[in-house]
Design a protein around this motif. Structure first.
Motif, PDB file in Angstrom:
ATOM      1  N   SER A  43       0.821  -1.204   0.000  1.00  0.00           N
ATOM      2  CA  SER A  43       0.000   0.000   0.000  1.00  0.00           C
ATOM      3  C   SER A  43       0.856   1.254   0.000  1.00  0.00           C
ATOM      4  O   SER A  43       1.934   1.297   0.593  1.00  0.00           O
ATOM      5  CB  SER A  43      -0.917   0.001   1.234  1.00  0.00           C
ATOM      6  OG  SER A  43      -1.623   1.219   1.312  1.00  0.00           O
ATOM      7  N   ASP A  44       0.360   2.271  -0.706  1.00  0.00           N
ATOM      8  CA  ASP A  44       1.002   3.584  -0.707  1.00  0.00           C
ATOM      9  C   ASP A  44       0.175   4.592   0.091  1.00  0.00           C
ATOM     10  O   ASP A  44       0.321   5.798  -0.065  1.00  0.00           O
ATOM     11  CB  ASP A  44       1.157   4.102  -2.151  1.00  0.00           C
ATOM     12  CG  ASP A  44       2.054   3.204  -2.985  1.00  0.00           C
ATOM     13  OD1 ASP A  44       3.013   2.672  -2.422  1.00  0.00           O
ATOM     14  OD2 ASP A  44       1.772   3.030  -4.185  1.00  0.00           O
ATOM     15  N   ASP A  45      -0.698   4.089   0.953  1.00  0.00           N
ATOM     16  CA  ASP A  45      -1.634   4.965   1.658  1.00  0.00           C
ATOM     17  C   ASP A  45      -0.951   5.948   2.597  1.00  0.00           C
ATOM     18  O   ASP A  45      -1.533   6.986   2.916  1.00  0.00           O
ATOM     19  CB  ASP A  45      -2.646   4.120   2.455  1.00  0.00           C
ATOM     20  CG  ASP A  45      -3.573   3.333   1.533  1.00  0.00           C
ATOM     21  OD1 ASP A  45      -3.666   3.710   0.351  1.00  0.00           O
ATOM     22  OD2 ASP A  45      -4.179   2.352   2.002  1.00  0.00           O
ATOM     23  N   ASN A  46       0.240   5.603   3.081  1.00  0.00           N
ATOM     24  CA  ASN A  46       0.892   6.503   4.046  1.00  0.00           C
ATOM     25  C   ASN A  46       1.920   7.416   3.394  1.00  0.00           C
ATOM     26  O   ASN A  46       2.837   7.900   4.048  1.00  0.00           O
ATOM     27  CB  ASN A  46       1.537   5.704   5.187  1.00  0.00           C
ATOM     28  CG  ASN A  46       2.692   4.842   4.705  1.00  0.00           C
ATOM     29  OD1 ASN A  46       2.762   4.506   3.522  1.00  0.00           O
ATOM     30  ND2 ASN A  46       3.582   4.500   5.613  1.00  0.00           N
ATOM     31  N   ASP A  47       1.777   7.687   2.095  1.00  0.00           N
ATOM     32  CA  ASP A  47       2.643   8.661   1.424  1.00  0.00           C
ATOM     33  C   ASP A  47       2.622   9.994   2.162  1.00  0.00           C
ATOM     34  O   ASP A  47       3.662  10.593   2.435  1.00  0.00           O
ATOM     35  CB  ASP A  47       2.171   8.886  -0.018  1.00  0.00           C
ATOM     36  CG  ASP A  47       2.769   7.867  -0.987  1.00  0.00           C
ATOM     37  OD1 ASP A  47       3.415   6.915  -0.512  1.00  0.00           O
ATOM     38  OD2 ASP A  47       2.582   8.033  -2.203  1.00  0.00           O
ATOM     39  N   ALA A  48       1.427  10.463   2.459  1.00  0.00           N
ATOM     40  CA  ALA A  48       1.284  11.775   3.094  1.00  0.00           C
ATOM     41  C   ALA A  48       1.951  11.798   4.463  1.00  0.00           C
ATOM     42  O   ALA A  48       2.637  12.763   4.816  1.00  0.00           O
ATOM     43  CB  ALA A  48      -0.197  12.134   3.214  1.00  0.00           C
ATOM     44  N   GLU A  49       1.780  10.725   5.227  1.00  0.00           N
ATOM     45  CA  GLU A  49       2.377  10.666   6.565  1.00  0.00           C
ATOM     46  C   GLU A  49       3.898  10.686   6.488  1.00  0.00           C
ATOM     47  O   GLU A  49       4.561  11.434   7.225  1.00  0.00           O
ATOM     48  CB  GLU A  49       1.901   9.398   7.273  1.00  0.00           C
ATOM     49  CG  GLU A  49       2.428   9.243   8.692  1.00  0.00           C
ATOM     50  CD  GLU A  49       1.959   7.960   9.353  1.00  0.00           C
ATOM     51  OE1 GLU A  49       2.514   7.619  10.414  1.00  0.00           O
ATOM     52  OE2 GLU A  49       1.051   7.304   8.808  1.00  0.00           O
ATOM     53  N   LEU A  50       4.470   9.873   5.605  1.00  0.00           N
ATOM     54  CA  LEU A  50       5.929   9.820   5.457  1.00  0.00           C
ATOM     55  C   LEU A  50       6.488  11.156   4.999  1.00  0.00           C
ATOM     56  O   LEU A  50       7.467  11.671   5.558  1.00  0.00           O
ATOM     57  CB  LEU A  50       6.314   8.734   4.453  1.00  0.00           C
ATOM     58  CG  LEU A  50       6.410   7.301   4.938  1.00  0.00           C
ATOM     59  CD1 LEU A  50       6.690   6.366   3.765  1.00  0.00           C
ATOM     60  CD2 LEU A  50       7.491   7.152   5.999  1.00  0.00           C
ATOM     61  N   ALA A  51       5.878  11.727   3.950  1.00  0.00           N
ATOM     62  CA  ALA A  51       6.395  12.964   3.367  1.00  0.00           C
ATOM     63  C   ALA A  51       6.258  14.137   4.325  1.00  0.00           C
ATOM     64  O   ALA A  51       7.175  14.953   4.477  1.00  0.00           O
ATOM     65  CB  ALA A  51       5.671  13.259   2.056  1.00  0.00           C
ATOM     66  N   ALA A  74       8.526  18.252   8.105  1.00  0.00           N
ATOM     67  CA  ALA A  74       7.657  19.043   8.974  1.00  0.00           C
ATOM     68  C   ALA A  74       8.366  20.279   9.520  1.00  0.00           C
ATOM     69  O   ALA A  74       7.742  21.319   9.744  1.00  0.00           O
ATOM     70  CB  ALA A  74       7.147  18.182  10.120  1.00  0.00           C
ATOM     71  N   ALA A  75       9.678  20.183   9.751  1.00  0.00           N
ATOM     72  CA  ALA A  75      10.415  21.288  10.385  1.00  0.00           C
ATOM     73  C   ALA A  75      10.924  22.318   9.384  1.00  0.00           C
ATOM     74  O   ALA A  75      11.529  23.315   9.774  1.00  0.00           O
ATOM     75  CB  ALA A  75      11.589  20.735  11.190  1.00  0.00           C
ATOM     76  N   ASP A  76      10.723  22.091   8.091  1.00  0.00           N
ATOM     77  CA  ASP A  76      11.246  22.991   7.064  1.00  0.00           C
ATOM     78  C   ASP A  76      10.078  23.722   6.403  1.00  0.00           C
ATOM     79  O   ASP A  76       9.252  23.104   5.729  1.00  0.00           O
ATOM     80  CB  ASP A  76      12.043  22.202   6.022  1.00  0.00           C
ATOM     81  CG  ASP A  76      12.846  23.109   5.109  1.00  0.00           C
ATOM     82  OD1 ASP A  76      12.241  24.014   4.505  1.00  0.00           O
ATOM     83  OD2 ASP A  76      14.070  22.911   5.000  1.00  0.00           O
ATOM     84  N   CYS A  77      10.020  25.025   6.592  1.00  0.00           N
ATOM     85  CA  CYS A  77       8.863  25.793   6.130  1.00  0.00           C
ATOM     86  C   CYS A  77       8.645  25.673   4.619  1.00  0.00           C
ATOM     87  O   CYS A  77       7.565  25.295   4.172  1.00  0.00           O
ATOM     88  CB  CYS A  77       9.027  27.265   6.522  1.00  0.00           C
ATOM     89  SG  CYS A  77       9.004  27.557   8.299  1.00  0.00           S
ATOM     90  N   MET A  78       9.680  26.004   3.810  1.00  0.00           N
ATOM     91  CA  MET A  78       9.493  26.016   2.361  1.00  0.00           C
ATOM     92  C   MET A  78       9.256  24.611   1.823  1.00  0.00           C
ATOM     93  O   MET A  78       8.313  24.374   1.055  1.00  0.00           O
ATOM     94  CB  MET A  78      10.709  26.640   1.663  1.00  0.00           C
ATOM     95  CG  MET A  78      10.489  26.819   0.159  1.00  0.00           C
ATOM     96  SD  MET A  78      11.936  27.427  -0.730  1.00  0.00           S
ATOM     97  CE  MET A  78      12.901  25.919  -0.888  1.00  0.00           C
ATOM     98  N   TYR A  79      10.102  23.649   2.228  1.00  0.00           N
ATOM     99  CA  TYR A  79       9.948  22.293   1.726  1.00  0.00           C
ATOM    100  C   TYR A  79       8.674  21.653   2.268  1.00  0.00           C
ATOM    101  O   TYR A  79       8.011  20.876   1.576  1.00  0.00           O
ATOM    102  CB  TYR A  79      11.177  21.450   2.086  1.00  0.00           C
ATOM    103  CG  TYR A  79      12.376  21.747   1.229  1.00  0.00           C
ATOM    104  CD1 TYR A  79      12.615  21.031   0.064  1.00  0.00           C
ATOM    105  CD2 TYR A  79      13.276  22.756   1.578  1.00  0.00           C
ATOM    106  CE1 TYR A  79      13.714  21.297  -0.731  1.00  0.00           C
ATOM    107  CE2 TYR A  79      14.377  23.035   0.787  1.00  0.00           C
ATOM    108  CZ  TYR A  79      14.589  22.307  -0.366  1.00  0.00           C
ATOM    109  OH  TYR A  79      15.687  22.584  -1.157  1.00  0.00           O
ATOM    110  N   GLY A  80       8.326  21.973   3.504  1.00  0.00           N
ATOM    111  CA  GLY A  80       7.091  21.448   4.067  1.00  0.00           C
ATOM    112  C   GLY A  80       5.878  21.944   3.302  1.00  0.00           C
ATOM    113  O   GLY A  80       4.933  21.178   3.032  1.00  0.00           O
ATOM    114  N   GLU A  81       5.899  23.231   2.925  1.00  0.00           N
ATOM    115  CA  GLU A  81       4.801  23.792   2.144  1.00  0.00           C
ATOM    116  C   GLU A  81       4.741  23.160   0.757  1.00  0.00           C
ATOM    117  O   GLU A  81       3.656  22.869   0.233  1.00  0.00           O
ATOM    118  CB  GLU A  81       4.972  25.307   2.034  1.00  0.00           C
ATOM    119  CG  GLU A  81       3.811  26.014   1.377  1.00  0.00           C
ATOM    120  CD  GLU A  81       4.008  27.522   1.271  1.00  0.00           C
ATOM    121  OE1 GLU A  81       3.237  28.163   0.538  1.00  0.00           O
ATOM    122  OE2 GLU A  81       4.949  28.045   1.925  1.00  0.00           O
ATOM    123  N   ALA A  82       5.910  22.926   0.160  1.00  0.00           N
ATOM    124  CA  ALA A  82       5.956  22.287  -1.159  1.00  0.00           C
ATOM    125  C   ALA A  82       5.405  20.862  -1.100  1.00  0.00           C
ATOM    126  O   ALA A  82       4.677  20.421  -1.993  1.00  0.00           O
ATOM    127  CB  ALA A  82       7.393  22.279  -1.679  1.00  0.00           C
TER     128      ALA A  82
END
Length: 321
Positions: free
Chosen positions: A283-291, A296-304
């Motif tokens: 399953s690829d269901d936890n893509d969002a959780e992993l990414a 999470a701690a990086d503003c620009m990359y987190g927003e991207a």
């Protein structure tokens, strides 16, 4: 009695844990027998390899005729002096540097610099988790970043055509391979350290440029030790020698935006998010959780990451390398 002698050992160890830096702690061990004993019990360490190994940029050679003449003379007489000179010290591995520390729980290793050689303006940032081999990796990359408040982003829910996805696919795959090779090289570098320090609970390997991060949990390190023990029992250790850990067959979940405008006004060209797992994951269901957790701690990359997770997902397979 010296007032410092009255401080309990556990308090001194807690202070030394706040110091963290391995180079400083090694110097502390030279102060006294008590310091030598207590510093070795520090359980939270920061190992900066460039400081310990004394990495330095080589000075550029001057190519004038006079400089070349004196350089040739120096090279001709160097063997005469080198016979009596002491041999240069071989750079120590992380395991050798930390041999005197016997209670490491959390170790943060900082490397001298990043790994990937990219086109000017491009950026690749990644995080990978390992056990015996790769468990997962999240990669965010873009070709260039500009500040342009008037730039527009393609609607998030717009359907990306196959031709739009294929355009630049080769570059995105190369970015992914570079990140995976860098991660597997760092994992290999830490092999002896993981085998010798069985008390470790978490290992993080990053570079000063914050380009990429390798993490190993207590369970991942235990898995690695058990795998290496099986290999040693079969007598295959010599055959396995290489400069990086082999990357297994992987499944890549790739999302892409030709132009991604962030809320901050920054526009990312060819913005890409890749979530990598070994093949066979059902399953690829936890893509969002992993990414999301990875950046999470990086503003620009987190927003991207948040914006790219709304884009169409394309799944690719890659053989072991």
């Amino acid at each position: 009695m010296d007032a410092f002698d009255a401080i309990p050992n556990h308090v001194v160890i807690d202070i030394l844990n706040k110091v963290a830096d391995v180079k400083t702690l090694i110097r502390c061990r030279s102060v006294s027998k008590r310091f030598n004993s207590l510093a070795a019990q520090s359980d939270s360490l920061l190992l900066q390899l460039d400081q310990i190994l004394g990495a330095a940029e080589p000075e550029p050679e001057v190519n004038s005729p006079v400089a070349s003449f004196f350089r040739s003379i120096f090279k001709s007489i160097l063997p005469i002096f080198s016979r009596s000179a002491k041999p240069a010290e071989t750079p120590k591995s992380p395991a050798q540097i930390l041999a005197g520390f016997n209670r490491i729980r959390n170790l943060d290793v900082e490397l001298y610099g990043g790994d990937a050689n990219l086109e000017k303006g491009a950026a690749v940032k990644w995080k990978a988790e390992f056990g015996e081999t790769l468990k997962s990796s999240v990669i965010v990359a873009f070709r260039s970043a500009t500040v342009n408040a008037s730039a527009t982003e393609s609607p998030v829910n717009a359907v990306e055509t196959d031709s739009e996805f294929v355009c630049g696919l080769k570059t995105r795959v190369v970015w992914t391979i570079n990140a995976l090779m860098a991660a597997s090289t760092r994992h290999h570098l830490m092999g002896d350290l993981v085998k010798e320090h069985k008390e470790m609970e978490r290992l993080t390997v990053r570079d000063r440029d914050e380009e990429g991060t390798v993490v190993m949990s207590a369970a991942g390190m235990k898995e690695y030790r058990e795998a290496e023990a099986r290999v040693d029992e079969k007598g295959l250790g010599v055959e396995r020698v290489r400069d990086r850990t082999e990357v297994p067959n992987v499944r890549m979940s790739m999302r892409h935006a030709p132009m991604l405008k962030l809320k901050s006004g920054i526009c990312l060209e060819a913005a890409t998010l890749v979530v990598v797992r070994p093949s066979g994951v059902s399953s690829d269901d936890n893509d969002a959780e992993l990414a999301t957790e990875a950046f999470a701690a990086d503003c620009m990359y987190g927003e991207a990451v948040t914006a790219l997770l709304k884009r169409r997902r394309n799944v690719l397979e890659m053989n072991s390398f």
